[in-house]
Design a protein around this motif. Structure first.
Motif, PDB file in Angstrom:
ATOM      1  N   LEU A 128      62.974 -71.812-133.145  1.00 32.04           N
ATOM      2  CA  LEU A 128      63.402 -72.276-131.824  1.00 32.04           C
ATOM      3  C   LEU A 128      64.644 -71.522-131.348  1.00 32.04           C
ATOM      4  O   LEU A 128      64.763 -71.180-130.170  1.00 32.04           O
ATOM      5  N   LEU A 129      65.587 -71.265-132.278  1.00 34.32           N
ATOM      6  CA  LEU A 129      66.779 -70.496-131.909  1.00 34.32           C
ATOM      7  C   LEU A 129      66.385 -69.144-131.317  1.00 34.32           C
ATOM      8  O   LEU A 129      66.934 -68.714-130.290  1.00 34.32           O
ATOM      9  N   MET A 130      65.435 -68.466-131.947  1.00 37.05           N
ATOM     10  CA  MET A 130      65.015 -67.156-131.459  1.00 37.05           C
ATOM     11  C   MET A 130      64.382 -67.253-130.083  1.00 37.05           C
ATOM     12  O   MET A 130      64.604 -66.407-129.214  1.00 37.05           O
ATOM     13  N   GLN A 131      63.581 -68.297-129.875  1.00 39.24           N
ATOM     14  CA  GLN A 131      62.957 -68.495-128.569  1.00 39.24           C
ATOM     15  C   GLN A 131      64.005 -68.774-127.502  1.00 39.24           C
ATOM     16  O   GLN A 131      63.948 -68.236-126.395  1.00 39.24           O
ATOM     17  N   PHE A 132      64.971 -69.635-127.835  1.00 35.09           N
ATOM     18  CA  PHE A 132      66.036 -69.963-126.885  1.00 35.09           C
ATOM     19  C   PHE A 132      66.882 -68.727-126.570  1.00 35.09           C
ATOM     20  O   PHE A 132      67.305 -68.516-125.425  1.00 35.09           O
ATOM     21  N   ALA A 133      67.147 -67.922-127.615  1.00 34.34           N
ATOM     22  CA  ALA A 133      67.967 -66.719-127.429  1.00 34.34           C
ATOM     23  C   ALA A 133      67.283 -65.731-126.480  1.00 34.34           C
ATOM     24  O   ALA A 133      67.943 -65.088-125.652  1.00 34.34           O
ATOM     25  N   LYS A 134      65.977 -65.615-126.603  1.00 31.89           N
ATOM     26  CA  LYS A 134      65.227 -64.721-125.717  1.00 31.89           C
ATOM     27  C   LYS A 134      65.343 -65.178-124.267  1.00 31.89           C
ATOM     28  O   LYS A 134      65.525 -64.367-123.350  1.00 31.89           O
ATOM     29  N   ILE A 162      67.661 -59.631-137.428  1.00 34.99           N
ATOM     30  CA  ILE A 162      67.061 -58.459-136.786  1.00 34.99           C
ATOM     31  C   ILE A 162      66.016 -58.888-135.763  1.00 34.99           C
ATOM     32  O   ILE A 162      65.955 -58.370-134.645  1.00 34.99           O
ATOM     33  N   ASN A 163      65.191 -59.868-136.142  1.00 36.44           N
ATOM     34  CA  ASN A 163      64.165 -60.337-135.219  1.00 36.44           C
ATOM     35  C   ASN A 163      64.788 -61.012-134.005  1.00 36.44           C
ATOM     36  O   ASN A 163      64.296 -60.888-132.880  1.00 36.44           O
ATOM     37  N   THR A 164      65.894 -61.739-134.226  1.00 32.52           N
ATOM     38  CA  THR A 164      66.605 -62.367-133.108  1.00 32.52           C
ATOM     39  C   THR A 164      67.112 -61.299-132.142  1.00 32.52           C
ATOM     40  O   THR A 164      66.984 -61.442-130.919  1.00 32.52           O
ATOM     41  N   ALA A 165      67.676 -60.224-132.688  1.00 31.15           N
ATOM     42  CA  ALA A 165      68.164 -59.128-131.853  1.00 31.15           C
ATOM     43  C   ALA A 165      67.034 -58.513-131.044  1.00 31.15           C
ATOM     44  O   ALA A 165      67.199 -58.202-129.848  1.00 31.15           O
ATOM     45  N   LYS A 166      65.882 -58.335-131.675  1.00 35.03           N
ATOM     46  CA  LYS A 166      64.722 -57.764-130.967  1.00 35.03           C
ATOM     47  C   LYS A 166      64.302 -58.660-129.806  1.00 35.03           C
ATOM     48  O   LYS A 166      63.948 -58.179-128.721  1.00 35.03           O
ATOM     49  N   MET A 167      64.344 -59.974-130.025  1.00 35.06           N
ATOM     50  CA  MET A 167      63.930 -60.903-128.976  1.00 35.06           C
ATOM     51  C   MET A 167      64.950 -60.955-127.844  1.00 35.06           C
ATOM     52  O   MET A 167      64.592 -61.127-126.678  1.00 35.06           O
ATOM     53  N   ILE A 168      66.223 -60.798-128.178  1.00 37.70           N
ATOM     54  CA  ILE A 168      67.263 -60.733-127.144  1.00 37.70           C
ATOM     55  C   ILE A 168      67.041 -59.502-126.269  1.00 37.70           C
ATOM     56  O   ILE A 168      67.092 -59.572-125.036  1.00 37.70           O
ATOM     57  N   GLU A 210      72.595 -69.258-138.702  1.00 38.62           N
ATOM     58  CA  GLU A 210      72.723 -68.186-137.720  1.00 38.62           C
ATOM     59  C   GLU A 210      73.335 -68.707-136.423  1.00 38.62           C
ATOM     60  O   GLU A 210      73.001 -69.809-135.977  1.00 38.62           O
ATOM     61  N   GLU A 211      74.226 -67.908-135.852  1.00 40.30           N
ATOM     62  CA  GLU A 211      74.810 -68.186-134.541  1.00 40.30           C
ATOM     63  C   GLU A 211      74.539 -67.001-133.624  1.00 40.30           C
ATOM     64  O   GLU A 211      74.676 -65.851-134.045  1.00 40.30           O
ATOM     65  N   VAL A 212      74.160 -67.298-132.391  1.00 43.52           N
ATOM     66  CA  VAL A 212      74.033 -66.263-131.373  1.00 43.52           C
ATOM     67  C   VAL A 212      75.058 -66.583-130.297  1.00 43.52           C
ATOM     68  O   VAL A 212      75.062 -67.687-129.733  1.00 43.52           O
ATOM     69  N   LEU A 213      75.950 -65.641-130.049  1.00 45.70           N
ATOM     70  CA  LEU A 213      77.022 -65.823-129.078  1.00 45.70           C
ATOM     71  C   LEU A 213      76.710 -65.029-127.818  1.00 45.70           C
ATOM     72  O   LEU A 213      76.511 -63.803-127.884  1.00 45.70           O
ATOM     73  N   PHE A 214      76.659 -65.706-126.693  1.00 44.64           N
ATOM     74  CA  PHE A 214      76.453 -65.057-125.402  1.00 44.64           C
ATOM     75  C   PHE A 214      77.726 -65.185-124.573  1.00 44.64           C
ATOM     76  O   PHE A 214      78.335 -66.267-124.516  1.00 44.64           O
ATOM     77  N   GLY A 215      78.126 -64.112-123.917  1.00 42.68           N
ATOM     78  CA  GLY A 215      79.309 -64.145-123.076  1.00 42.68           C
ATOM     79  C   GLY A 215      78.993 -63.735-121.646  1.00 42.68           C
ATOM     80  O   GLY A 215      78.230 -62.787-121.432  1.00 42.68           O
ATOM     81  N   GLY A 216      79.549 -64.457-120.677  1.00 49.82           N
ATOM     82  CA  GLY A 216      79.362 -64.126-119.270  1.00 49.82           C
ATOM     83  C   GLY A 216      80.674 -64.266-118.525  1.00 49.82           C
ATOM     84  O   GLY A 216      81.706 -64.604-119.121  1.00 49.82           O
ATOM     85  N   GLN A 217      80.652 -64.027-117.250  1.00 47.87           N
ATOM     86  CA  GLN A 217      81.858 -64.104-116.444  1.00 47.87           C
ATOM     87  C   GLN A 217      82.378 -65.538-116.416  1.00 47.87           C
ATOM     88  O   GLN A 217      81.801 -66.409-115.779  1.00 47.87           O
ATOM     89  N   GLY A 218      83.464 -65.788-117.139  1.00 48.59           N
ATOM     90  CA  GLY A 218      84.092 -67.100-117.125  1.00 48.59           C
ATOM     91  C   GLY A 218      83.374 -68.173-117.909  1.00 48.59           C
ATOM     92  O   GLY A 218      83.726 -69.358-117.833  1.00 48.59           O
ATOM     93  N   ALA A 220      80.651 -69.043-121.673  1.00 52.79           N
ATOM     94  CA  ALA A 220      80.028 -68.568-122.911  1.00 52.79           C
ATOM     95  C   ALA A 220      78.990 -69.577-123.361  1.00 52.79           C
ATOM     96  O   ALA A 220      79.048 -70.767-123.030  1.00 52.79           O
ATOM     97  N   LEU A 221      78.013 -69.100-124.126  1.00 54.82           N
ATOM     98  CA  LEU A 221      76.954 -69.950-124.668  1.00 54.82           C
ATOM     99  C   LEU A 221      76.786 -69.625-126.139  1.00 54.82           C
ATOM    100  O   LEU A 221      76.705 -68.447-126.520  1.00 54.82           O
ATOM    101  N   THR A 222      76.741 -70.661-126.976  1.00 57.16           N
ATOM    102  CA  THR A 222      76.499 -70.484-128.409  1.00 57.16           C
ATOM    103  C   THR A 222      75.258 -71.265-128.824  1.00 57.16           C
ATOM    104  O   THR A 222      75.135 -72.445-128.517  1.00 57.16           O
ATOM    105  N   ILE A 223      74.355 -70.586-129.507  1.00 54.80           N
ATOM    106  CA  ILE A 223      73.171 -71.241-130.081  1.00 54.80           C
ATOM    107  C   ILE A 223      73.280 -71.097-131.587  1.00 54.80           C
ATOM    108  O   ILE A 223      73.492 -69.997-132.106  1.00 54.80           O
ATOM    109  N   ARG A 224      73.125 -72.200-132.309  1.00 53.08           N
ATOM    110  CA  ARG A 224      73.283 -72.173-133.771  1.00 53.08           C
ATOM    111  C   ARG A 224      72.200 -72.995-134.442  1.00 53.08           C
ATOM    112  O   ARG A 224      71.776 -74.033-133.933  1.00 53.08           O
TER     113      ARG A 224
END
Length: 258
Positions: A128-134, A162-168, A210-218, A220-224
């Protein structure tokens, strides 16, 4: 009744897999494999007496439908080729295969009209984390991954990361921003998969996280996701074994059988 062979049955994941298969009335553990065993007596490993034990790949003779692999990166590739050549569906939980090896297995599966599945992570939370990250990558193309595993895990980064990165990358509509930095210690920024930095942690006390950190203007989103016990992976493995008919050739990811 689906008949199963487990390769790497003496490891942590292999042991859990055997227990799960033995307790499921819809599955049957018909064989196990691990090279360099001193004995091939099932009783020596606490296995059912009718379960065949093999220590040489070439000696394996079985009516198993599914080959479950929790061996080593080098062994899993040869094992998968053997399974495909002998009309067994390989379900591979071992990470570390190269892109070239995966392509070769895809071609072999097509030639032998057999199916197969590589599962970077059997944890449903990880899938699910990988799906959400995509999905998130469409709106947050700037992302980094931190994966944390037990100290005995050999490959880094993990197959899941690695698979998470590919999906991102697949989910992005624009490339992530390249921020110029100077590493005062080599490797400080981690590995780089098409602009997604991956940081691997190996420590005692951890299992798989695993944590995926997303950053945007002002913002951030973290999925773990956290896997605290290897038994948590058995639900996903059970699903994979019982749903191999959903596969279209040789595929990657548990989502293909969900």
């Amino acid at each position: 009744m689906t008949k199963v062979l487990v390769s790497g049955f003496r490891g942590s994941m292999g042991t859990q897999a055997c227990k799960m298969i033995e307790t499921d009335p819809e599955l049957e553990l018909v064989a196990v494999y691990s090279p360099n065993l001193k004995t091939t007596d099932a009783a020596d490993y606490g296995l059912p007496t009718d379960c065949k034990v093999f220590n040489q790949l070439a000696d394996i003779q079985t009516d198993a439908d599914v080959w479950v692999d929790f061996s080593t990166p080098t062994g899993a590739f040869e094992n998968a080729k053997f399974a495909l050549d002998h009309n067994m569906v390989p379900v591979i939980g071992t990470s570390g295969m190269t892109e070239a090896q995966v392509v070769e297995l895809e071609k072999l599966a097509e030639q032998t009209n057999t199916k197969g599945l590589i599962v970077p992570n059997f944890g449903l939370s990880a899938v699910l984390l990988m799906q959400f990250a995509k999905q998130a990558a469409k709106y947050f193309p700037d992302a980094e991954i931190i994966e944390m595993h037990h100290a005995d895990k050999k490959d880094a980064p993990s197959g899941t990361a690695i698979n998470t990165a590919k999906m991102i990358v697949a989910g992005r509509e624009s490339k992530g921003t390249e921020y110029p930095t100077v590493e005062t210690l080599p490797g400080a920024r981690g590995a780089d998969y098409e602009g997604v930095h991956i940081h691997a942690v190996r420590l005692p006390g951890y299992v798989a996280h695993e944590e995926v950190l997303f950053g945007g203007q002002g913002e951030a989103l973290t999925i773990r996701q956290d896997s605290f016990d290897r038994a948590s992976f058995m639900h996903g493995l059970n699903i994979a074994i019982k749903n191999i008919q959903k596969l279209n050739g040789f595929e990657i990811g548990l989502e293909n059988v969900l």
